[in-house]
Scaffold this motif. Structure first.
Motif, PDB file in Angstrom:
ATOM      1  N   GLY A  38     126.593  32.980  86.876  1.00 31.73           N
ATOM      2  CA  GLY A  38     125.491  33.467  87.687  1.00 31.73           C
ATOM      3  C   GLY A  38     125.295  34.967  87.541  1.00 31.73           C
ATOM      4  O   GLY A  38     126.095  35.641  86.897  1.00 31.73           O
ATOM      5  N   PRO A  39     124.230  35.490  88.145  1.00 32.82           N
ATOM      6  CA  PRO A  39     123.920  36.908  87.994  1.00 32.82           C
ATOM      7  C   PRO A  39     124.870  37.851  88.754  1.00 32.82           C
ATOM      8  O   PRO A  39     124.933  39.031  88.421  1.00 32.82           O
ATOM      9  CB  PRO A  39     122.495  37.026  88.532  1.00 32.82           C
ATOM     10  N   ALA A  40     125.611  37.342  89.762  1.00 36.55           N
ATOM     11  CA  ALA A  40     126.417  38.245  90.595  1.00 36.55           C
ATOM     12  C   ALA A  40     127.462  38.995  89.760  1.00 36.55           C
ATOM     13  O   ALA A  40     127.644  40.207  89.928  1.00 36.55           O
ATOM     14  CB  ALA A  40     127.104  37.462  91.717  1.00 36.55           C
ATOM     15  N   GLY A  41     128.132  38.294  88.856  1.00 37.61           N
ATOM     16  CA  GLY A  41     129.159  38.926  88.042  1.00 37.61           C
ATOM     17  C   GLY A  41     128.598  40.055  87.195  1.00 37.61           C
ATOM     18  O   GLY A  41     129.170  41.149  87.119  1.00 37.61           O
ATOM     19  N   ALA A  42     127.433  39.797  86.572  1.00 38.12           N
ATOM     20  CA  ALA A  42     126.818  40.810  85.724  1.00 38.12           C
ATOM     21  C   ALA A  42     126.422  42.034  86.541  1.00 38.12           C
ATOM     22  O   ALA A  42     126.629  43.180  86.120  1.00 38.12           O
ATOM     23  CB  ALA A  42     125.593  40.228  85.030  1.00 38.12           C
ATOM     24  N   LEU A  43     125.884  41.800  87.726  1.00 40.64           N
ATOM     25  CA  LEU A  43     125.459  42.920  88.566  1.00 40.64           C
ATOM     26  C   LEU A  43     126.657  43.760  89.001  1.00 40.64           C
ATOM     27  O   LEU A  43     126.588  44.985  89.054  1.00 40.64           O
ATOM     28  CB  LEU A  43     124.697  42.419  89.792  1.00 40.64           C
ATOM     29  N   PRO A  54     118.129  56.871  87.438  1.00 44.12           N
ATOM     30  CA  PRO A  54     117.437  57.020  88.719  1.00 44.12           C
ATOM     31  C   PRO A  54     117.425  55.710  89.492  1.00 44.12           C
ATOM     32  O   PRO A  54     117.485  54.636  88.874  1.00 44.12           O
ATOM     33  CB  PRO A  54     116.006  57.419  88.320  1.00 44.12           C
ATOM     34  N   PRO A  55     117.315  55.776  90.825  1.00 41.40           N
ATOM     35  CA  PRO A  55     117.385  54.556  91.640  1.00 41.40           C
ATOM     36  C   PRO A  55     116.380  53.498  91.224  1.00 41.40           C
ATOM     37  O   PRO A  55     116.711  52.308  91.169  1.00 41.40           O
ATOM     38  CB  PRO A  55     117.102  55.046  93.064  1.00 41.40           C
ATOM     39  N   VAL A  56     115.154  53.906  90.914  1.00 44.04           N
ATOM     40  CA  VAL A  56     114.135  52.906  90.611  1.00 44.04           C
ATOM     41  C   VAL A  56     114.481  52.165  89.313  1.00 44.04           C
ATOM     42  O   VAL A  56     114.313  50.942  89.215  1.00 44.04           O
ATOM     43  CB  VAL A  56     112.714  53.529  90.583  1.00 44.04           C
ATOM     44  N   THR A  57     115.029  52.894  88.336  1.00 45.96           N
ATOM     45  CA  THR A  57     115.433  52.264  87.081  1.00 45.96           C
ATOM     46  C   THR A  57     116.555  51.270  87.324  1.00 45.96           C
ATOM     47  O   THR A  57     116.560  50.153  86.793  1.00 45.96           O
ATOM     48  CB  THR A  57     115.898  53.331  86.072  1.00 45.96           C
ATOM     49  N   MET A  62     118.460  45.604  87.766  1.00 49.60           N
ATOM     50  CA  MET A  62     119.210  44.613  88.546  1.00 49.60           C
ATOM     51  C   MET A  62     118.313  43.443  88.930  1.00 49.60           C
ATOM     52  O   MET A  62     118.705  42.273  88.840  1.00 49.60           O
ATOM     53  CB  MET A  62     119.809  45.269  89.786  1.00 49.60           C
ATOM     54  N   ALA A  63     117.086  43.762  89.345  1.00 55.78           N
ATOM     55  CA  ALA A  63     116.150  42.704  89.726  1.00 55.78           C
ATOM     56  C   ALA A  63     115.810  41.854  88.508  1.00 55.78           C
ATOM     57  O   ALA A  63     115.692  40.630  88.605  1.00 55.78           O
ATOM     58  CB  ALA A  63     114.883  43.305  90.329  1.00 55.78           C
ATOM     59  N   GLY A  64     115.673  42.495  87.342  1.00 60.28           N
ATOM     60  CA  GLY A  64     115.359  41.765  86.111  1.00 60.28           C
ATOM     61  C   GLY A  64     116.416  40.720  85.806  1.00 60.28           C
ATOM     62  O   GLY A  64     116.109  39.586  85.446  1.00 60.28           O
ATOM     63  N   ILE A  65     117.673  41.106  85.961  1.00 66.16           N
ATOM     64  CA  ILE A  65     118.766  40.164  85.724  1.00 66.16           C
ATOM     65  C   ILE A  65     118.651  38.982  86.679  1.00 66.16           C
ATOM     66  O   ILE A  65     118.798  37.822  86.305  1.00 66.16           O
ATOM     67  CB  ILE A  65     120.127  40.856  85.918  1.00 66.16           C
TER      68      ILE A  65
END
Lengths: 500, 327
Positions: A38-43, A54-57, A62-65
């Motif tokens: 799942g995505p949690a490990g990658a994040l 920068p925060p937005v990047t 993270m959202a993309g993943i």
């Protein structure tokens, strides 16, 4: 509002943000395709690295993943009957049947298109109605959860195709499995047999990987290893005009349903996709096609789980409440940068919020462009002889079961349920009701007991809360309405002789 | 054929020996400790407070140690699986962990649980006082009113916590014990749901860390009555302490780096000095403050003196709650 969104696009189209958005979506797709991972490990691995940008990047990637993983989850569900993540269980029901009939291409395409449409609709919902929805999220307390979960459990048996009695048996067994571990209120050990490993209960991922993944492989091997997963042609890649027409309604309904469920903190994508499936089956003029490869059964649930994934951002950005571990990591990723989500988030950090929204639109488009050409490649997988394919599938099941908790015990759990799942399949017992009851049961118990603590033991509390009462009435009425046609049919049969 | 087999088996054996040899060379290390990556094993899943905070700290430890520090989430058994794995690991300095509070209570609850004193404590990482939060429409305007009401109406006041036996449950039970009041509990699964439940009015108050309440506080759904510490928090100097309001109660959340007992003095010295260097970094202090945690380095031996007392208090509390299964 539109000016804000334009500002967002300005932010999202900066080359750095575009690149991170693409990288995130690509990585997410990969994670989604691999069963169990799942995505949690990658994040979590990326968290320290996000401090460098920068925060937005950071949040864009993270959202993309996250939403990339939601896209990819349906691929293995459709191709090899193994859900890429728990929310795709429902997709296996008709998606795999479509693949068996040489319609893997349209199934994958509809899943991608449905996810895209649902993603866009949910983002629109997020942009326009997020702030007022925050209060709805908060009004969802223990009694409301109890009512929603009772409704969910009532509908569980509708997810089965064979005998209702067998479906109930499986659901009951799922409930029983869900009680393993520490009692949620008193902390007493239940059915752990003194094992430390069972204190937290059985994990959802090993259970799903076992009942669906390993069992599927065993069944195929037992069937003397067919030459390839699909005999003959794999058929067309793109859906026909009729497919698109059939999927439009389910996609829209699924999106709406998913969006609402996703807002509720703790309401999860499995519930959304399951409710969507049941809705489509009930609304269909030909419900007997469901389970045999009905495209509506793929379009609706896929839209619902993607929509729920996006609307899970509502409690995060408006109240700062993470609804799952992925959202918790995103919250941390933002807070590290001094951006704290909450009621002031949209006004104080307009660039971050609108940049994220715009990037999600771009990212969803990227995913569609990325995924549609891949379909041709995916369906060629079906041409591979199963004896070459199954070791790889098993390998991914092992990895998937292991990595969640870094636990060999979980691998053992997967194997045990793999054998059990094989036995179930041979005895025409369906795993879907078992899994759903396993997910819903413990939530119901926890919320019901808490409700009764708060109300000091009185069930009257359910009559005082309008949302809860509505759900409970639905739970009572739906099965009755559902059985009306059958009853009517029986009545006409009884009357028929008199008429003659 | 036979000759071919022999030759090939020689080649294979030689190759295997070479690989194994190089493997052990890497494992044993050629130079001084540390000569390879260090595994930092935590018993909790990704996304939790321990996980997020240690992932922020790890890069600074890496800098100080000169080797990668890799976080492993060894989850299961209410934390016991990870704690046991660390206890049973070789004390070679390549397996370390962080935590403390959960271990202090679970060690008395499960007969096979590791004890605090099965580990060598290297350094405290953070120490942050808990705060008392109430729903925005709560009738209690300060901590004194809450406590007085609870005293006059035993069992009427309830607290929201993140699970029976969790640190927030024990903290509130400790408060009741210290103040001689009787309160009820409303347990949730995790901190997030507990805070939402509190905001929805399902419980009278909750004792927890500021970051848990922060966003709903900003949203005007919660109020903070006070900080459970003897002095005001540097992170929130505007909040009064409980002591200022005549409520004598202190409750601190902390974590400390630790490793299996029995490490050599060289390894211990290296790890302690690395921790000292990393945990005094001004940049790290700022970063931890963003998630509401107060970086508070304290060297192992000094921390252990404090931990002994904490251990005794926890045991007394657990005995009173009837949760002690072993001594």
């Amino acid at each position: 509002m539109l000016v804000d969104l334009l500002l967002g696009f300005q932010v999202a189209f900066e080359w750095q943000n575009l690149a991170f958005c693409f990288a995130g979506a690509l990585l997410g797709t990969l994670i989604g395709v691999l069963p169990g991972i799942g995505p949690a490990g990658a994040l979590a691995l990326l968290l320290p690295a996000t401090m460098a940008v920068p925060p937005v990047t950071a949040i864009i990637m993270m959202a993309g993943i996250y939403y990339g993983a939601m896209y990819g989850g349906s691929t293995t569900a459709i191709l090899v009957n193994i859900p890429g993540e728990a929310a795709s269980i429902v997709t296996t029901l008709d998606g795999y049947q479509m693949a068996q009939k040489g319609r893997a291409g349209p199934a994958l395409a509809i899943a991608a298109l449905g996810s895209f449409a649902a993603g866009l609709l949910a983002i629109a919902g997020l942009v326009f109605v997020a702030p007022p929805l925050a209060d709805i999220a908060l009004s969802f307390q223990s009694p409301e959860f109890v009512a929603l979960l009772v409704l969910g459990l009532t509908l569980t048996s509708y997810i089965a195709f064979g005998s209702k009695r067998r479906a109930f048996m499986m659901a009951a067994f799922g409930l029983l499995l869900g009680t393993i571990g520490l009692d949620p209120v008193d902390g007493v050990e239940r059915l752990t047999f003194g094992s430390t490993y069972l204190l937290d209960g059985i994990g959802l991922v090993p259970l799903v990987m076992g009942l669906f993944g390993v069992a599927e492989v065993l069944v195929n091997i037992d069937d003397n290893i067919r030459q390839s997963t699909v005999s003959g042609s794999v058929g067309r890649v793109m859906p026909s005009r009729n497919d698109l027409k059939d999927s439009a309604g389910p996609t829209l309904r699924g999106s709406g349903l998913g969006f609402l469920i996703g807002i509720i903190p703790g309401g999860n994508a499995i519930i959304a996709s399951m409710l969507s499936y049941i809705t489509e089956r009930k609304l269909s003029r030909t419900p007997e096609r469901f389970g045999q490869g009905a495209i509506e059964g793929v379009a609706g649930p896929e839209a619902a789980n993607n929509s729920a994934a996006v609307s899970a951002f509502v409690p995060l950005v408006t109240l700062g409440i993470p609804t799952n571990s992925v959202m918790a990591l995103m919250l941390a990723g933002l807070m590290v940068q001094g951006v704290s989500p909450g009621p002031m988030f949209i006004s104080q950090h307009a660039d971050v919020f609108w940049g994220l929204m715009a990037s999600m639109i771009i990212g969803n488009a990227m995913l569609l462009v990325l995924n549609l050409p891949l379909i041709g490649l995916w369906i060629r997988l079906l041409k591979i002889e199963y004896r070459y394919l199954f070791p790889v599938l098993l390998l991914f099941c092992f990895i998937g079961a292991y990595v969640v908790n870094n636990s060999y015990f979980d691998v053992g759990v997967m194997l045990v349920f793999g054998l059990f799942g094989f036995w179930m399949r041979r005895n025409r017992l369906e795993p879907a009701p078992l899994i759903l009851a396993f997910v819903l049961g413990p939530m119901l118990e926890e919320n019901l007991r808490r409700t009764l603590i708060v109300s000091e033991g009185s069930f009257g509390i359910f009559f005082e809360r309008p949302i809860a009462l509505t759900f409970l009435c639905l739970a009572l009425l739906l099965p009755i309405i559902g059985s009306l046609p059958a009853m009517a049919g029986r009545l006409t049969k009884i009357r028929a002789p008199e008429d003659v | 054929m036979l000759r071919y087999l022999k030759i090939s088996s020689f080649v294979v054996a030689g190759f295997a020996a070479a690989v194994l040899g190089s493997g052990t060379a890497i494992a044993q290390g050629t130079g001084a400790y540390p000569s390879k990556q260090i595994d930092l094993m935590i018993p909790w899943p990704t996304g939790g407070r321990t996980d997020v905070s240690i992932r922020m700290i790890a890069p600074y430890l890496e800098k100080a140690l000169g080797q990668p520090v890799v976080i492993h989430n060894k989850v299961g058994g209410a934390g016991l699986v990870g704690m046991t794995a660390v206890r049973d690991a070789a004390p070679d300095g390549y397996t370390i962990s962080t935590g403390g509070i959960a271990m202090a209570s679970i060690q008395y609850q499960k007969s096979n649980a590791p004890m605090l004193w099965d580990y060598t404590w290297l350094a405290r990482t953070y120490s942050t006082p808990l705060v008392v939060a109430v729903p925005a429409d709560s009738p209690f305007r300060n901590a004194k009113e809450l406590v007085d009401y609870a005293r006059a109406n035993p069992g009427k006041v309830t607290h929201a916590n993140s699970g029976t036996g969790s640190s927030t449950h024990l903290a509130s039970a400790g408060m009741a014990k210290k103040l001689g009041i009787r309160i009820g509990q409303v347990p949730y699964k995790g901190e997030g749901p507990a805070v939402v439940g509190l905001a929805g009015g399902e419980a009278s108050f909750s004792l927890g860390l500021m970051p848990a309440f922060k966003t709903l506080l900003d949203a005007g759904k919660l109020r903070i009555l006070g900080v459970a510490d003897t002095r005001r928090s540097p992170l929130h100097p505007e909040l009064p302490t409980l002591a200022e309001q005549g409520v004598d109660f202190v409750s601190i959340a902390f974590e400390a780096l630790h490793m299996p007992k029995g490490a050599s003095p060289e390894v211990l010295a290296k790890l302690r000095s690395a921790a000292q260097q990393a945990l005094n970094d001004a940049e790290l202090r700022e970063r931890l403050a963003t998630i509401g945690l107060n970086l508070a380095y304290q060297d192992g031996p000094e921390f252990v003196e404090w931990l002994k007392q904490y251990d005794q208090e926890t045991k007394a509390l657990m005995t009173e709650l009837g949760m002690v299964q072993k001594d």
